[in-house]
Design an enzyme around this catalytic site. Structure first.
Site, PDB file in Angstrom:
ATOM      1  N   HIS A 180      86.751  52.426  69.793  1.00 19.93           N
ATOM      2  CA  HIS A 180      86.842  53.043  68.466  1.00 19.93           C
ATOM      3  C   HIS A 180      88.215  52.741  67.871  1.00 19.93           C
ATOM      4  O   HIS A 180      89.243  53.128  68.429  1.00 19.93           O
ATOM      5  CB  HIS A 180      86.633  54.554  68.593  1.00 19.93           C
ATOM      6  CG  HIS A 180      86.374  55.251  67.293  1.00 19.93           C
ATOM      7  ND1 HIS A 180      87.347  55.414  66.329  1.00 19.93           N
ATOM      8  CD2 HIS A 180      85.247  55.826  66.792  1.00 19.93           C
ATOM      9  CE1 HIS A 180      86.834  56.072  65.307  1.00 19.93           C
ATOM     10  NE2 HIS A 180      85.564  56.334  65.558  1.00 19.93           N
ATOM     11  N   CYS A 221      62.462  78.353  47.825  1.00 20.99           N
ATOM     12  CA  CYS A 221      61.131  77.784  47.666  1.00 20.99           C
ATOM     13  C   CYS A 221      60.546  77.612  49.067  1.00 20.99           C
ATOM     14  O   CYS A 221      60.912  78.344  49.976  1.00 20.99           O
ATOM     15  CB  CYS A 221      61.182  76.465  46.893  1.00 20.99           C
ATOM     16  SG  CYS A 221      62.252  75.219  47.636  1.00 20.99           S
TER      17      CYS A 221
END
Length: 624
Positions: free
Chosen positions: A545, A26
């Site tokens: 982390h 599309c």
């Protein structure tokens, strides 16, 4: 060649050529139907440069790309090398069995209309341009140039049944030339003259309704659908020796009269029902419906189901000559997406995000193409979508109050402003005012709601401060956790062990506490609690982390004790985590301490020897 690498990665990501049943496109996305969707690698697809988002809906595997979709698609088709063009036809029977009948109907109709929409938009805007030139006195409506241009642009709408018949035949896997023929039969000049005369017509003694089929699409769709079954029967019973002429003759002989006697009149009633039903809702609850539709429109686009509104919009334009609903809501929504990106682009400190947001904003404002803005920025950051919804809904209230009407089916934007003009009405000024309302409300809402500002690395989500500042003064960094020190290269994650994110060290923790190594400020916090980004007063940017892939725990076993923007002091507790819980869940709890702006320092080296134990008070890194 351009896009070749992207297409190769897409084919690999969807499970290879052999897993592709069909693919169409599309305005902004590839729409795959796959044999086995489980063979597709979603993460691989999402990580391909240039891919905005992956959407799975109604049995389709949709890959959102953006404005250069046609170039990507054309190369992709060459690479897939389908044995027959029909293999690439959209076929609703190929879709997932889990798909509902409504979804199949919507996908079938939109699959038929999609190829014709650019023609309708181009021809429609051509007619509007001609009208504007006439109103400005540039072209006289009686002049030959005007008459010829009007004839040319009228063709796009007048012969719509032929275009739709051709497209529908591809979808229903029947002869496309015959599909176009069936559409053309209904706009044959002789039939048009019969309708204009208004005299009763019979076929084999049966009365035929005098219906004008020019500029329609539903009769052509239903007729070609019926033709696809008639063709199968005819092919079965026709002897091979006369197939070349007998098959098309018999198909025409059965389909065309059926169209005039039954299918056409029924389709005409359906068309009127859609238009009249839409106008009834508009007249009854339009002031409520338009802002609601405008507010929800971005989510319809994100799922790809906004195309279900296209038939309604086109039918309104054909039957009533204007669309006061769908195109109006689309204008409000498109401009709100653009404004949200503008706010993000002006507020973010991330150079890449700023560039993407501002360019996507311009694309949405000018052409009304919002997928890059939506998928590239607003949906990823989440909060700007809320600002866009607020702005779109408020603009919808204003547009509904102004009773705006669109006279052409085209994507609303600044370049398509003439779509709001007809021979008798002019809504350009209300359209501009709607754009201003949508933009101002969305911009303010997005700015006030805010968003989590990411950095270039997708795992971090905070900016690097004080870049390119070199210092020769030696300074030590205390350990934020306690446990056994290991070299960063030993961490079981290439993102960290390779040093690509910066130099640092890792600690296998024996307690679940993270403290500040010195004074500083929180520049990034995570909802999952598995990491924190801090800027220290010594100009070091640290990422602490906790664990490998622990973001997948979605916050379980983690607690963040500080907020983004908050100042902290040396030794202050920043995070808590459950070491044993992380281990029992199958995750490695190793804590990585990374100096993100490593290039700002001449040397970064560990102070304790590896495999040694450290406590929170021990020195961990030396920066010079």
């Amino acid at each position: 060649m351009e896009y070749e690498q992207m297409d190769k990665q897409i084919i690999q990501g969807v499970g290879g050529k052999e897993n592709v049943k069909s693919v169409i496109h599309c305005a902004t996305r590839l729409r795959f139907v796959l044999y086995d969707e489980s063979k597709a690698d979603d993460k691989k697809i999402e990580n391909i440069p240039g891919i905005l988002q992956l959407v799975k809906h109604a049995g389709q595997y949709q890959i959102v790309i953006g404005g250069h979709i046609e170039d990507v698609y054309n190369k992709l088709i060459d690479m897939l090398d389908f044995d027959d063009v029909s293999n690439n036809s959209y076929n609703p029977q190929k879709l997932s069995k889990k798909q509902s009948s409504v979804d199949k109907l919507i996908e079938t109709v939109t699959g038929i209309l999609s190829p014709a929409i650019p023609l309708l938009a181009g021809a429609g805007m051509g007619k509007v341009l001609l009208l504007v030139l006439n109103l400005m006195g540039v072209l006289s409506s009686k002049g030959q140039t005007y008459i010829m241009l009007n004839l040319i642009f009228d063709t796009g709408y007048y012969f719509m049944p032929a275009f739709i018949g051709f497209s529908a035949a591809k979808v229903f896997k029947t002869n496309q030339i015959l599909g176009a023929f069936i559409g053309l039969v209904t706009v044959n000049p002789n039939w048009v003259a019969m309708v204009a005369a208004g005299k009763p017509i019979h076929f084999l003694g049966l009365p035929i309704d005098l219906v004008s089929y020019s500029s329609t699409f539903i009769p052509a769709i239903l007729s070609v659908w019926a033709m696809s079954y008639i063709e199968k029967i005819v092919k079965r019973v026709t002897p091979d020796v006369i197939k070349v002429f007998a098959e098309p003759m018999l198909i025409i002989l059965f389909t065309a009269p059926l169209t005039f006697l039954i299918i056409g009149p029924v389709a005409n009633l359906i068309s009127k029902g859609i238009a009249n039903g839409s106008m009834f809702l508009y007249n009854s609850v339009g002031m409520i419906a338009i802002p609601i539709l405008a507010g929800l429109y971005p989510w319809l686009v994100s799922m790809g189901v906004h195309k279900a509104l296209s038939p309604i919009s086109i039918q309104l334009l054909i039957s009533k000559g204007y669309d006061p609903i769908v195109r109006v809501a689309a204008l409000c929504s498109n401009m709100s997406q653009a404004a949200a990106n503008l706010a993000v682009g002006l507020k973010t400190k991330n150079k890449k995000l700023r560039s993407l947001a501002l360019s996507s904003s311009a694309t949405a404002y000018l052409g009304g193409i919002t997928e890059p803005a939506m998928f590239g920025v607003n949906l990823k950051l989440k909060k700007p979508m809320y600002g866009a919804m607020i702005g779109g809904a408020v603009a919808g209230i204003f547009a509904g109050f102004m009773k705006m009407k669109a006279f052409v089916y085209v994507t609303p934007g600044l370049l398509s402003l003439p779509m709001w003009v007809s021979k008798t009405e002019n809504f350009i000024l209300p359209a501009i005012m709607t754009i201003v309302v949508s933009s101002l409300v969305t911009f303010v809402a997005t700015w006030l709601i805010g968003f989590e500002d990411p950095v270039d690395d997708p795992d971090l989500k905070f900016e690097k401060n004080n870049a390119n500042k070199q210092t020769n003064a030696k300074q030590t960094l205390k350990s934020p956790v306690e446990g056994k020190v290991i070299a960063l290269s030993k961490v079981n994650d290439k993102t960290f062990s390779s040093g690509i994110m910066g130099k640092g060290i890792a600690v296998i923790p024996n307690s679940g506490k993270v403290v500040a190594p010195t004074d500083g400020k929180v520049v990034a916090s995570f909802a999952t609690g598995h990491a924190i980004g801090i800027h220290l007063d010594n100009n070091a940017d640290l990422l602490i982390h906790i664990g490998i892939d622990t973001a997948e725990l979605k916050g379980k076993y983690f607690q963040t004790l500080v907020q983004k923007g908050e100042r902290f002091s040396a030794g202050q507790e920043l995070l808590r985590f459950d070491v044993e819980g992380i281990k029992k869940s199958g995750y490695d709890p190793t804590v990585m301490v990374i100096v993100l702006n490593s290039s700002d320092f001449l040397e970064i080296s560990p102070i304790p020897e590896v495999e040694k134990e450290v406590t929170i008070n021990n020195n961990l890194l030396m920066l010079a």
